[in-house]
Design a protein around this motif. Structure first.
Motif, PDB file in Angstrom:
ATOM      1  N   PHE A  24      -2.650  23.610  20.279  1.00 12.14           N
ATOM      2  CA  PHE A  24      -3.837  23.107  20.982  1.00 12.14           C
ATOM      3  C   PHE A  24      -3.432  22.406  22.275  1.00 12.14           C
ATOM      4  N   LEU A  25      -2.395  21.569  22.217  1.00 14.51           N
ATOM      5  CA  LEU A  25      -1.965  20.819  23.400  1.00 14.51           C
ATOM      6  C   LEU A  25      -1.435  21.756  24.487  1.00 14.51           C
ATOM      7  N   VAL A  26      -0.674  22.763  24.101  1.00 11.99           N
ATOM      8  CA  VAL A  26      -0.188  23.741  25.075  1.00 11.99           C
ATOM      9  C   VAL A  26      -1.374  24.490  25.697  1.00 11.99           C
ATOM     10  N   SER A  27      -2.353  24.845  24.865  1.00 10.63           N
ATOM     11  CA  SER A  27      -3.551  25.534  25.353  1.00 10.63           C
ATOM     12  C   SER A  27      -4.316  24.651  26.340  1.00 10.63           C
ATOM     13  N   LEU A  28      -4.375  23.348  26.053  1.00 12.00           N
ATOM     14  CA  LEU A  28      -5.059  22.413  26.945  1.00 12.00           C
ATOM     15  C   LEU A  28      -4.389  22.393  28.315  1.00 12.00           C
ATOM     16  N   VAL A  29      -3.068  22.395  28.340  1.00 12.74           N
ATOM     17  CA  VAL A  29      -2.334  22.421  29.607  1.00 12.74           C
ATOM     18  C   VAL A  29      -2.617  23.722  30.353  1.00 12.74           C
ATOM     19  N   ILE A  30      -2.602  24.838  29.639  1.00 16.22           N
ATOM     20  CA  ILE A  30      -2.832  26.145  30.277  1.00 16.22           C
ATOM     21  C   ILE A  30      -4.241  26.219  30.861  1.00 16.22           C
ATOM     22  N   PHE A  31      -5.245  25.758  30.103  1.00 12.70           N
ATOM     23  CA  PHE A  31      -6.618  25.806  30.602  1.00 12.70           C
ATOM     24  C   PHE A  31      -6.804  24.863  31.797  1.00 12.70           C
ATOM     25  N   THR A  32      -6.077  23.754  31.807  1.00 19.42           N
ATOM     26  CA  THR A  32      -6.146  22.847  32.953  1.00 19.42           C
ATOM     27  C   THR A  32      -5.591  23.526  34.197  1.00 19.42           C
ATOM     28  N   ILE A  33      -4.453  24.196  34.035  1.00 27.87           N
ATOM     29  CA  ILE A  33      -3.846  24.930  35.161  1.00 27.87           C
ATOM     30  C   ILE A  33      -4.782  26.041  35.642  1.00 27.87           C
TER      31      ILE A  33
END
Length: 464
Positions: A199-208
């Motif tokens: 989830f945290l990695v996905s959050l970073v990707i969606f932010t980018i």
């Protein structure tokens, strides 16, 4: 004819290839989507039964048994269609769009969507409710802002599945440990190892992605035009939010999902009648056929011209034929043939985790049902986990890492059909952005081969 006759491995492979070919041709020709291909899969299975002298009445009985399990989902899908139509007519979605356009910075829409849907799904325990309420609203805001609809849908689905996977109120969160013989608390703690990092990695990707989407040549369009157009068609205000507020409260209180959607639709109808000045006949018509706007702005027509019970009937057909096909394949022994081939390659804890994930995906692809995927996979893999003295919560975690998360990735799976129909986005558009669904099993595999978080038990615990 022999009542208990099953298909062997070569026959199973040929049958599966023909079914996959039937579905693929229909999708490739863009004629009827997977629905016609799935319909013909029933015909193909009948011909196989005829050629192999297998009692078809017993086999089709498996289809009907499987469909009975998803009847609540079919009803829920049509209820969502009614709710979307009534929410559009009452001005509920229009009010949310206007508020979102005024308050949310487009740069942060994707990560906010992920977090919002995750929190709502975690609190309510239902990804269906999260997608049908918060997901629909965030899709509308994203479309108006000019954000890639596939990305927004991906954020919605990842967030919804996060809560559905971890919430103690979720049906899958309770089913997986029940099948594996694990305690609910141990199961949830074990899932934190794979789900939270993903989830945290996905959050970073969606932010980018959000930053990339709103930089360079990005043009959001004149948001004031959208706001003025919506204010011109609807009376907006707090009253129009009552249907959405009621739905969230009912879901938190664990009121039956169909009843919650129905009550929310009823309140939306009352808002349309009392606040928007719409007659009863038009309200019922919209609940059935969907809403049609008089606004001549293309993007708003895309957002508002949808909903109604009829908009979901094609998805009901897809789920019915797909799940029925899975029930027949199970009766024919096709699933068992595939599962036993996969199990024969287990040499270590890591290969056991990989095999369990593959079995979960295989049962999901064929059965098109989360409960059936969990039960079939758990039934086959539990003795092997016990033999290797691996704690049952590792099995239940792995069941969820594949069986629960596989649904939105399979075009004909009931979960994917629901997400696509509710959000109004094709599978091919959101599939590349289901980051959490890809990453979670990768973490599971990493832990399997490194031994991190893999708990072993002694003989007395295994017997218990």
């Amino acid at each position: 004819m022999t009542e208990d006759k099953k298909m062997n491995m070569p026959q199973s492979i040929i049958l599966l290839l023909l079914i996959i070919g039937s579905v693929a041709v229909c999708i490739r020709l863009k004629t009827g989507g997977p629905m016609i291909g799935l319909f013909f899969s029933w015909v193909i299975i009948y011909l196989f039964c005829l050629a192999l002298r297998i009692d078809y009445t017993k086999i089709i009985g498996g289809a009907y048994d499987a469909i009975r399990q998803v009847v609540p989902t079919l009803i829920l899908l049509m209820s969502i269609g009614v709710m979307i139509g009534t929410w559009l007519q009452s001005g509920t979605i229009a009010t949310i769009i206007v508020g979102g356009l005024q308050l949310i910075d487009p740069t942060w829409l994707l990560p906010l969507t992920l977090i919002f849907c995750a929190v709502l799904s975690l609190v309510t325990g239902t990804s269906y409710g999260s997608v049908g309420s918060a997901g629909v609203a965030m899709m509308a805001i994203g479309n108006a802002m000019g954000i890639n609809s596939g990305m927004v849908a991906g954020a919605v689905i990842c967030g919804a599945m996060f809560g559905d996977k971890l919430s103690p109120l979720s049906d899958t969160t309770n089913l997986a440990p029940a099948v594996a013989g694990a305690k609910l608390g141990d199961h949830v703690k074990s899932m934190l190892w794979t789900t939270v990092p993903a989830f945290l990695v996905s959050l970073v990707i969606f932010t980018i992605l959000g930053v990339q989407q709103t930089s360079g040549g990005y043009t959001a369009g004149d948001l004031n035009i959208y706001i003025e157009a919506l204010n011109g068609e609807f009376h907006l205000g707090f009253v129009t939010l009552l249907p959405a507020i009621l739905l969230i409260i009912l879901l938190i209180l664990k009121v039956n999902a169909v009843a919650s959607l129905g009550l929310s639709s009823l309140v939306a109808g009352l808002v349309s009648f009392c606040y928007q000045g719409i007659d009863l006949s038009s309200i019922i018509k919209v609940a059935y056929n969907g809403y049609s706007t008089s606004i001549e702005v293309d993007i708003l027509q895309t957002i508002l011209n949808r909903g109604g019970m009829t908009s979901m009937l094609q998805y009901v057909a897809i789920i019915s034929f797909a799940v029925g096909m899975g029930g027949m394949l199970d009766k024919l022994g096709v699933l068992d043939n595939i599962l036993h081939v996969l199990v024969s390659h287990i040499k270590s804890d890591g290969s056991l985790i990989v095999t369990t994930l593959l079995v979960g995906y295989a049962t999901s692809i064929i059965s098109c049902s989360q409960p059936m995927a969990h039960v079939l996979t758990g039934r086959l893999m539990a003795p092997i986990f016990k033999e290797r003295k691996i704690a049952p919560e590792i099995l239940s975690r792995t069941l969820e890492d594949s069986g629960t998360l596989a649904g939105p990735m399979i075009p004909w799976h009931g979960y994917c059909v629901y997400m696509s129909g509710t959000l109004g986005v094709a599978w091919a558009a959101f599939f590349p952005y289901l980051f959490m669904l890809y990453l979670t099993p990768l973490f599971s595999i990493f832990y399997g081969f490194t031994g991190i978080s893999i708990k072993h038990i002694d003989d007395s615990q295994a017997e218990a």
